[in-house]
Design an enzyme around this catalytic site. Structure first.
Site, PDB file in Angstrom:
ATOM      1  N   CYS A  28       0.844  -1.196   0.000  1.00  0.00           N
ATOM      2  CA  CYS A  28       0.000   0.000   0.000  1.00  0.00           C
ATOM      3  C   CYS A  28       0.884   1.254   0.000  1.00  0.00           C
ATOM      4  O   CYS A  28       2.114   1.166   0.070  1.00  0.00           O
ATOM      5  CB  CYS A  28      -0.922   0.016   1.221  1.00  0.00           C
ATOM      6  N   ASP A 496      -1.583 -37.591 -12.914  1.00  0.00           N
ATOM      7  CA  ASP A 496      -2.889 -37.009 -12.633  1.00  0.00           C
ATOM      8  C   ASP A 496      -3.826 -37.533 -13.720  1.00  0.00           C
ATOM      9  O   ASP A 496      -3.361 -37.975 -14.779  1.00  0.00           O
ATOM     10  CB  ASP A 496      -2.781 -35.479 -12.680  1.00  0.00           C
TER      11      ASP A 496
END
Length: 802
Positions: A28, A496
């Protein structure tokens, strides 16, 4: 990172440094102020500007301010200065000992964290503290006796573009041939001996003009307090030349004595020939990089309000509409917004068949548009394009060292001093033992010449370059040399399922609502998954669009890792996910469990929708089907043929996983595995003594890809998976897995063969030379042959076929 120094004024001697530091941790505007205050508090800092958008701090300070002091101030404020890296082009290296010397010079620069030099590519990869000017790295290399400059990764180097000149070799051979004629004449009983002064006239330009490179490089090595191949050649040939000159002057009045000008000249010629052949062979190992660079069109045709205009590629911006005519290369990465065509992506993906492209499909810069006119909206250009990332990945793999090369470099670092010692022992031993100092000098020369460590330095990197090059041509991108070396030991491949062995594009095959909820199941399921990139979510949205379902608005949508999703729809707490997720929520699924079990046995994936606003209540189930890739069965068969065990590791249910495994012939199945569990299974396999490759395509596969000995990612998957993997398959074909392992095995075999021959030349040649059994000319030929043979052997990898 830009740095410069200038005088503060006419009478000032204090130089000023301009540093551009990357700052980590700023979130920020208040962070900007804290970093600026911290840096300004460092004595000697006069100006600080921090930009949160670029996450960098521009610092003007006295050049005497050390970067570590700036880093300490930033860390004290709660932030950090990131490390940076640069690639240098290194010139003047001739053997493995040069590699060690350049690395030592770079690591000696304060702030350098890591330096790795590759002899074959003539490049150095350096990591260092931010703020360190690359000019200091270049200066350190120059001080060590070599040339250096910062590499431009977007263009091939001159070394890559041009072949070594051939004329010095031809001229040296032409001048040396008359010196060798007397040896040929002896075979026919003829005496063709040239006058000694003519021999001197022929040998001098070879020794001191054509062979000047050896003196220059050898002198630089001596000034740096080290030795290299050039020093060995310079010392050896100078000794032979000097001995001949001494004998000529001393005995000229009594006729032409036996001289050795031919030995020194032929050695220089043979070494020059060896280096020329070596340079040509090395250039062939970088053909993959040059072929990829050649895919970049320099001009793009951009559509504007004023019509189509040709622009240099550097001026094209993201969002521009590019016109690609039939037969042209696609200049940018983008998506098709108008038109249809067949596109040849073979040089990028290795896929030999053209791929059909329609509106909405992605195209890759460098591909060839075959037949139709395409309008492409640009999504990536320059360094962010797929082609640039491929080039960087291949270059990175070729520049990095395999683990075995580091051992070779350590040996080479002490090799030249040992050889110089052996040559000195040979000289003294023969001289004092026989009193024949001529023979002593010749034997010492032979030791110096035969012992050149060029072959040791080239044995590994040339094989790595050839291996990664042939892999890239077939759509297999290898991120680093370590992955290529380690892959040869793989004995277990874990897969996978979705997107890896299957197409990863499931369709909704059944939607079974609970009693009374027929009108809510699909609308609520679509609402909770609207905007999700998950394949199952896309299947639900496709079904909702096909059926014309009105999708309500969902709020507070949250993904529950490995389980499902939650959201608020029409004020109700809705949950969507796996059977395990429903059980954890306490949802009663009794009315639909029979149908769910039957679907799972058929290989379907089942998801549940539930309302947990008050008491958990099942709203229905969704069943999905996925298509196995055509090449998956071949991939498993190829791996079995290589003696590799296969394991399916998936988050899907056991029924779905078993159906796929049975169809493909996979050895083991691990189903219902959470994302973090995949990495655990890989760790278990490794702890059992297996060498594991993990193959995946999703974000949830990244931990397992990183945990495996070698991670293999599908390019059709996520960027996260590709970053975590050591190998990427460019068109998502599982059959390439066996190819990648086969290339690794063949490359490692070449490395072992090359190292064997490199060591064998020295182990056999040095004792023969020391004991007077090796003529210096034969030693020169053997030395040149050793370098050429290991490079040529590595180049045999280029003939590899799928």
């Amino acid at each position: 990172m830009n740095t410069s120094a200038h005088e503060a004024g006419p009478s000032a001697s204090l130089s000023i440094a301009h540093l551009n530091l990357p700052i980590l941790g700023m979130t920020c505007g208040s962070c900007v102020g804290r970093v600026e205050r911290a840096l300004k508090a460092v004595p000697g800092v006069s100006e600080v500007t921090v930009n949160i958008a670029t996450e960098r701090a521009s610092v003007v300070a006295a050049s005497t301010v050390p970067v570590p002091a700036l880093a300490a101030a930033v860390e004290k404020a709660g932030y950090a200065i990131a490390e940076e890296s640069v690639e240098l082009l290194i010139g003047g290296m001739t053997c493995a000992s040069c590699v060690g010397r350049v690395e030592k010079a770079l690591k000696g620069v304060p702030g350098v964290k890591h330096a790795e030099v590759n002899l074959a590519t003539e490049r150095a990869q350096v990591r260092f503290d931010a703020g360190l000017p690359p000019e200091r790295l270049v200066a350190a290399v120059v001080k060590a006796g070599y040339e250096a400059q910062v590499a431009d990764t977007n263009t091939p180097t001159e070394h890559d573009k041009q072949s070594a000149p051939w004329w010095p070799v031809a001229l040296a051979a032409g001048l040396s041939f008359p010196l060798v004629l007397p040896m040929l004449g002896m075979l026919f009983g003829q005496d063709w001996t040239l006058n000694g002064w003519i021999q001197l006239a022929l040998a001098t330009p070879v020794q001191f003009w054509l062979g000047a490179r050896f003196y220059r490089a050898g002198w630089k090595a001596l000034r740096a307090g080290a030795g290299n191949m050039d020093l060995l050649v310079a010392l050896g040939t100078s000794a032979g030349f000097g001995l001949s000159l001494y004998l000529l002057v001393k005995h000229a009045e009594h006729g032409t004595p036996h001289l050795y000008f031919e030995a020194s000249s032929v050695i220089v010629t043979l070494v020059l020939l060896g280096k020329w052949l070596e340079a040509r062979a090395k250039r062939q190992t970088t053909e993959a990089i040059r072929a990829l660079h050649a895919l970049r069109p320099e001009i793009a045709r951009v559509r504007t309000d004023a019509g189509d205009i040709d622009l240099p590629l550097s001026r094209v911006k993201v969002g521009d509409t590019v016109v690609v005519r039939p037969g042209e290369r696609v200049p940018v990465d983008g998506s098709v917004i108008e038109g249809a065509s067949q596109v040849d992506e073979s040089l990028i993906t290795g896929e030999s068949l053209p791929v059909a492209k329609h509106v909405g499909d992605k195209v890759t810069g460098g591909a060839v548009n075959a037949e139709g006119l395409l309008l492409v909206r640009t999504t990536a250009i320059g360094a962010e394009s797929t082609l640039s990332r491929i080039v960087r990945m291949v270059e990175s793999a070729q520049a990095k060292k395999a683990p075995i090369q580091r051992i070779v470099d350590e040996v080479s670092a002490v090799f030249v001093p040992v050889v110089l010692g052996l040559a000195a022992i040979t000289l003294m031993g023969w001289g004092f033992a026989t009193g024949n100092w001529e023979q002593a000098i010749l034997n010492a020369v032979a030791v110096l010449v035969i012992a050149c460590p060029c072959a040791l330095g080239l044995a590994t990197p040339t094989a790595i370059m050839a291996g990664t090059g042939v892999a890239a041509r077939h759509g297999i991108l290898i991120k680093d040399a370590e992955a290529l070396e380690v892959a040869h030991r793989i004995d277990t491949v874990a897969f996978d399922k979705t997107g890896t062995l299957t197409e990863g594009k499931p369709t909704l095959t059944a939607a079974m609502p609970a009693e009374g909820l027929q009108d809510q199941l699909l609308p609520f399921a679509a609402a909770i998954q609207n905007g999700s990139e998950h394949p199952l979510a896309k299947a639900v949205m496709d079904a909702a669009r096909t059926q014309g379902v009105t999708v309500p608005r969902a709020t507070e949508v949250t993904a529950v890792a490995g389980r499902g999703m939650s959201a608020v729809i029409k004020g109700r707490q809705i949950r969507l996910g796996s059977t395990r997720y429903m059980e954890e929520l306490g949802v009663n699924m009794a009315g639909l469990t029979g149908a769910a079990a039957l679907m799972q046995q058929e290989g379907r994936t089942v998801s549940w929708l539930a309302d947990v606003t008050d008491a958990p209540e099942v709203m229905g189930l969704l069943a999905f089907g996925d298509t196995v890739k055509p090449s998956s069965q071949l991939a498993i068969a190829q791996l079995h043929a290589l003696g590799i065990q296969t394991v399916l590791v998936t988050g899907d249910n056991k029924g779905s996983a078993s159906a796929v495994a049975s169809a493909l012939g996979i050895d083991q199945v691990r189903a219902d595995v959470l994302p973090e569990g995949k990495a655990d299974i890989v760790a278990q396999l490794k702890s059992g003594g297996r060498h594991v490759a993990m193959v995946g395509d999703g974000i949830n596969d990244a931990p397992a890809l990183a945990a495996a000995n070698v991670g293999i990612a599908m390019s059709t998957g996520t960027d996260v998976a590709m970053h975590a993997a050591g190998i990427t398959l460019m068109h998502g074909d599982p059959a390439l897995i066996a190819d990648a392992i086969d290339i690794s095995r063949r490359t490692y075999a070449k490395i072992r063969q090359n190292l064997f021959w490199a060591f064998a030349y020295n182990v056999v040649g040095i004792p023969l030379a020391a004991f007077g059994l090796l003529n210096p000319m034969v030693a020169g030929a053997a030395m040149a042959l050793s370098s050429v043979s290991v490079v040529t052997n590595a180049l045999l990898l280029r003939s590899w076929k799928r």
